[in-house]
Design a protein around this motif. Structure first.
Motif, short mmCIF file in Angstrom:
data_model
loop_
_atom_site.label_atom_id
_atom_site.label_comp_id
_atom_site.label_asym_id
_atom_site.label_seq_id
_atom_site.Cartn_x
_atom_site.Cartn_y
_atom_site.Cartn_z
N MET A 1 0.63 -1.09 -0.34
CA MET A 1 -0.27 -0.01 0.03
C MET A 1 0.89 1.20 -0.08
O MET A 1 0.63 2.14 -0.66
CB MET A 1 -0.94 0.04 1.39
N PHE A 2 1.96 1.15 0.59
CA PHE A 2 2.95 2.48 0.93
C PHE A 2 4.23 2.31 0.40
O PHE A 2 4.93 3.24 0.49
CB PHE A 2 2.98 2.72 2.49
N ILE A 3 4.46 1.07 -0.37
CA ILE A 3 5.86 0.93 -0.88
C ILE A 3 6.49 2.05 -1.58
O ILE A 3 7.69 2.65 -1.27
CB ILE A 3 5.97 -0.13 -1.72
N GLU A 4 5.50 2.62 -2.62
CA GLU A 4 6.27 3.75 -3.34
C GLU A 4 6.34 5.28 -2.50
O GLU A 4 7.51 5.74 -2.71
CB GLU A 4 5.47 4.22 -4.63
N ALA A 5 5.50 5.29 -1.60
CA ALA A 5 5.64 6.40 -0.67
C ALA A 5 6.77 6.40 0.30
O ALA A 5 7.54 7.26 0.44
CB ALA A 5 4.27 6.51 -0.02
N LEU A 6 6.86 4.99 0.73
CA LEU A 6 8.06 4.75 1.54
C LEU A 6 9.65 5.04 0.71
O LEU A 6 10.59 5.80 1.48
CB LEU A 6 8.00 3.18 2.11
N LYS A 7 9.62 4.47 -0.21
CA LYS A 7 10.67 4.95 -1.19
C LYS A 7 10.91 6.41 -1.24
O LYS A 7 12.14 6.96 -1.35
CB LYS A 7 10.62 4.18 -2.58
N ALA A 8 10.07 7.16 -1.42
CA ALA A 8 10.17 8.43 -1.63
C ALA A 8 10.22 9.35 -0.45
O ALA A 8 11.34 10.24 -0.47
CB ALA A 8 8.70 9.15 -2.34
N GLN A 9 9.63 8.85 0.82
CA GLN A 9 9.64 9.77 1.78
C GLN A 9 10.90 9.16 3.08
O GLN A 9 11.36 10.07 3.67
CB GLN A 9 8.45 9.67 2.98
N ASN A 10 11.08 7.99 2.88
CA ASN A 10 12.07 7.29 3.87
C ASN A 10 12.82 6.42 3.27
O ASN A 10 12.80 5.10 4.01
CB ASN A 10 11.44 7.17 5.10
N PRO A 11 13.79 6.59 2.38
CA PRO A 11 14.64 5.29 1.89
C PRO A 11 15.62 4.81 2.83
O PRO A 11 15.99 3.89 2.94
CB PRO A 11 15.12 5.92 0.51
N GLU A 12 16.06 5.73 3.72
CA GLU A 12 17.07 5.33 4.66
C GLU A 12 16.46 4.35 5.68
O GLU A 12 17.19 3.55 6.23
CB GLU A 12 17.57 6.58 5.46
N LEU A 13 15.20 4.17 5.85
CA LEU A 13 14.69 3.26 6.69
C LEU A 13 14.75 1.96 6.15
O LEU A 13 15.02 1.08 7.01
CB LEU A 13 13.16 3.60 6.99
N ILE A 14 14.50 1.93 4.79
CA ILE A 14 14.67 0.65 4.11
C ILE A 14 16.21 0.10 4.20
O ILE A 14 16.37 -1.23 4.61
CB ILE A 14 14.35 0.69 2.72
N LYS A 15 16.93 1.07 4.05
CA LYS A 15 18.47 0.72 4.18
C LYS A 15 18.85 -0.01 5.86
O LYS A 15 19.35 -0.70 5.82
CB LYS A 15 19.34 1.94 3.73
N ALA A 16 18.27 0.91 6.41
CA ALA A 16 18.61 0.59 7.91
C ALA A 16 18.01 -0.82 8.46
O ALA A 16 18.76 -1.79 9.12
CB ALA A 16 18.12 1.63 8.90
N ALA A 17 16.71 -1.06 7.90
CA ALA A 17 16.04 -2.40 8.15
C ALA A 17 17.16 -3.49 7.52
O ALA A 17 17.11 -4.48 8.39
CB ALA A 17 14.77 -2.43 7.64
N ARG A 18 17.28 -3.23 6.29
CA ARG A 18 18.32 -4.35 5.79
C ARG A 18 19.54 -4.49 6.54
O ARG A 18 20.03 -5.57 6.58
CB ARG A 18 18.63 -4.08 4.39
N GLY A 19 20.07 -3.38 7.06
CA GLY A 19 21.31 -3.51 7.52
C GLY A 19 21.33 -4.26 8.90
O GLY A 19 22.16 -5.20 9.20
N LEU A 20 20.07 -4.06 9.50
CA LEU A 20 20.13 -4.71 10.99
C LEU A 20 19.75 -6.18 10.69
O LEU A 20 20.00 -7.02 11.46
CB LEU A 20 18.89 -4.05 11.73
N TRP A 21 18.83 -6.60 9.54
CA TRP A 21 18.64 -8.05 9.15
C TRP A 21 20.01 -8.49 9.07
O TRP A 21 20.29 -9.64 9.52
CB TRP A 21 17.81 -8.11 8.40
N ARG A 22 20.75 -7.86 8.13
CA ARG A 22 21.98 -8.56 7.76
C ARG A 22 22.90 -8.82 8.96
O ARG A 22 23.62 -9.88 9.00
CB ARG A 22 22.80 -7.60 6.84
N GLN A 23 22.95 -8.04 10.06
CA GLN A 23 23.79 -8.18 11.17
C GLN A 23 23.21 -9.23 11.94
O GLN A 23 23.94 -9.68 13.20
CB GLN A 23 23.90 -6.83 11.85
N GLY A 24 21.88 -9.73 11.77
CA GLY A 24 21.20 -10.67 12.79
C GLY A 24 20.72 -9.91 13.85
O GLY A 24 20.28 -10.83 14.81
N ALA A 25 20.57 -8.54 13.83
CA ALA A 25 19.94 -7.85 15.06
C ALA A 25 18.41 -7.96 14.86
O ALA A 25 17.87 -7.94 16.20
CB ALA A 25 20.46 -6.37 14.95
#
Length: 391
Positions: A1-25
Motif C-alpha cells: 500500500m505504501f511501498i512507493e511512498a516509503l521509497k520517496a519519503q524514507n528510503p533510509e529506513l529501508i536501508k537501515a532495516a536491511r542492515g540490521l537484518w544482515r547483522q542478525g540484530a
C-alpha cells in the motif's frame, strides 16, 4: 500500500532495516520503526492540533502497545495515552505510562473498575448503564467523582463488526436521567467511531454520519445544562483533518496511524506526516513457482499488495506482488508471485495494527543521520524482548 511512498519519503529506513537484518540484530517478521521520524510526525501533529485548540491523546495499538515509544511521545507534549482495551491499559501502566482515557473501544471489566478509577483516569467511556453504575460504585468506594464519556450511536451510523456498541441517540434523555442518579460519576464527554473516513474514489477524508450523531448528542446535552468538556471524534486523525474536526467543535483526537505516516491519505507520499514504519521478513521457501516469506505480521485490512525483494549481486530492490491471502487462514507464510532466493530479505509497507500480529517491533534511532541504532526490541503486545534493550 505504501511501498512507493516509503521509497520517496524514507528510503533510509529501508536501508537501515536491511542492515540490521544482515547483522542478525532483527529477525524476519519484524516491524521496524524509525523513532526519530515518529517523533517528528508527533511534533507536527501537536503543532497542528494546537493551532485548532484540539487536545491529543496518544494511541499505541498500531505500534504494538509500545511503552518505550509512548514515553518518548509524551515527553514531546502528548497529553497522555488512550487505551482501547483493558489489557493495553495494563501493559502501559505497568511501564509507568500515563493512561488517561480508557473504555473505548472496549469497556472496563467489572473487576478492574476500582483500579481504573484509582489510577486518576481522566476519562472513562461507557456504553451501558450497568457499566456506568460499576464505575460509580467504584468511585464512591474511593470517595471520588469519576468523569465519564458516553458513546452514542444513531440508527444510520457506521459500525465495524466487533465494535457494535453505544447508547441510542433516541434514548439519550433517558440515559442521562439514569446516569444522573449515580452519585459517583459525572457525564463530561461524548464519543463515537469512526467519525472520519478516507474515501478512495474521491481521495479525500470525509465526515461520517457518526460525527453528526455526536453533534446532535452534544446539543441535546447542552439543552439540559450539561457541559460537554470533551467531544472526542476518533479515526483518521492527522495534520490535515484537524481543520475539519475543529469546524465541528471537536475538542479531542487520538492519532495512531498518523504517527507512523500510515494514513490512507499518504499513499502518494504527499502528507505532512512521513512514513516511519516498515515490515521486514525474508524468503522461507519456494513452492509451485512462487516464493513464500516468513509470516506473522499480515493484517487483513492492511491492503498489502506490493513488496521489495533484495537479491542479486548488487542487492537491488526487485518489486514483487503479494499472492492473495485467504482471510480465514493463519499467516504462517506470505506468498509472493515469482521465484526468489531462499534467505533473501523482503520489505513491505502497509496499514497495520501490530497488537493483533505475532511480530517483533524494532525501535531504531539515528536513521536520517546514517547511523542507525537499535534502541529496543519488543513483542507485538508491548513486552520487552530479552536482550533487546540498550543499557
Amino acid at each position: 500500500m505504501f511501498i512507493e511512498a516509503l521509497k520517496a519519503q524514507n528510503p533510509e529506513l529501508i536501508k537501515a532495516a536491511r542492515g540490521l537484518w544482515r547483522q542478525g540484530a532483527i529477525l524476519p517478521d519484524t516491524y521496524v520503526i524509525d523513532v526519530d521520524k515518529v517523533l517528528e510526525n508527533g511534533r507536527k501533529l501537536l503543532d497542528a492540533a494546537a493551532r485548532h485548540g484540539i487536545t491529543l491523546y496518544l494511541m499505541t495499538k498500531q505500534i504494538g502497545r509500545n511503552p518505550w515509544l509512548a514515553k518518548k511521545l509524551i515527553e514531546i507534549g502528548f497529553h497522555g495515552v488512550v487505551a482501547v482495551d483493558f489489557k493495553e491499559a495494563r501493559t502501559l501502566r505497568n511501564a509507568k505510562v500515563p493512561v488517561l482515557h480508557v473504555g473505548h473501544l472496549v469497556q472496563v471489566p467489572a473487576n478492574l473498575a476500582d483500579e481504573n478509577v484509582a489510577a486518576s483516569t481522566e476519562m472513562i467511556t461507557v456504553f451501558s448503564l450497568e457499566k456506568a453504575q460499576e464505575i460509580s460504585n467504584a468511585a464512591q468506594r474511593l470517595g471520588l467523582i469519576q468523569p465519564i464519556m458516553l458513546k452514542i450511536v444513531g440508527d444510520k451510523d457506521k459500525l465495524y463488526p466487533g465494535q457494535e456498541a453505544g447508547f441510542p441517540l433516541l434514548t439519550l434523555d433517558a440515559t442521562v436521567a439514569a446516569v444522573g442518579k449515580m452519585p459517583g460519576v459525572k457525564i463530561s464527554g461524548l464519543t463515537h467511531f469512526p467519525c472520519l473516513l478516507w474515501d478512495e474514489d474521491s481521495q479525500q477524508t470525509h465526515v461520517t454520519p457518526n460525527l453528526h450523531t455526536l453533534l446532535q448528542a452534544r446539543d441535546q446535552l447542552s439543552m439540559q445544562g450539561i457541559e460537554v468538556t470533551q467531544l472526542n471524534a476518533p479515526s483518521a486523525s492527522s495534520c490535515t483533518t484537524f481543520t475539519l474536526l475543529a469546524e465541528y467543535g471537536v475538542t479531542h483526537a487520538e492519532p495512531g496511524h498518523a504517527l507512523t505516516g500510515t494514513i490512507p491519505a499518504n499513499q502518494h507520499g504527499d502528507q505532512p506526516e512521513q512514513l516511519a514504519m516498515l515490515y521486514l521478513t525474508e524468503i522461507s521457501h519456494q513452492f509451485q513457482g512462487n516464493s513464500y516469506c516468513f509470516g506473522g505480521g499480515y493484517y487483513r485490512r492492511g491492503h498489502a499488495q506490493n513488496a521489495l525483494v533484495f537479491q542479486g549481486p548488487g542487492n537491488d530492490a526487485v518489486p514483487a506482488k503479494l499472492l492473495p491471502m485467504d482471510d480465514s487462514s493463519i499467516d504462517y507464510h506470505i506468498g509472493l508471485a515469482g521465484e526468489f532466493a531462499v534467505g533473501t530479505p523482503v520489505v513491505m509497507c502497509f496499514r497495520t495494527q501490530v497488537f493483533v500480529t505475532r511480530s517483533d517491533v524494532a525501535l531504531v534511532s539515528g536513521i536520517s543521520s546514517g547511523t542507525p541504532v537499535l534502541e529496543a526490541l519488543y513483542d507485538s503486545l508491548g513486552n520487552p524482548i530479552c536482550g533487546g534493550l540498550r543499557e
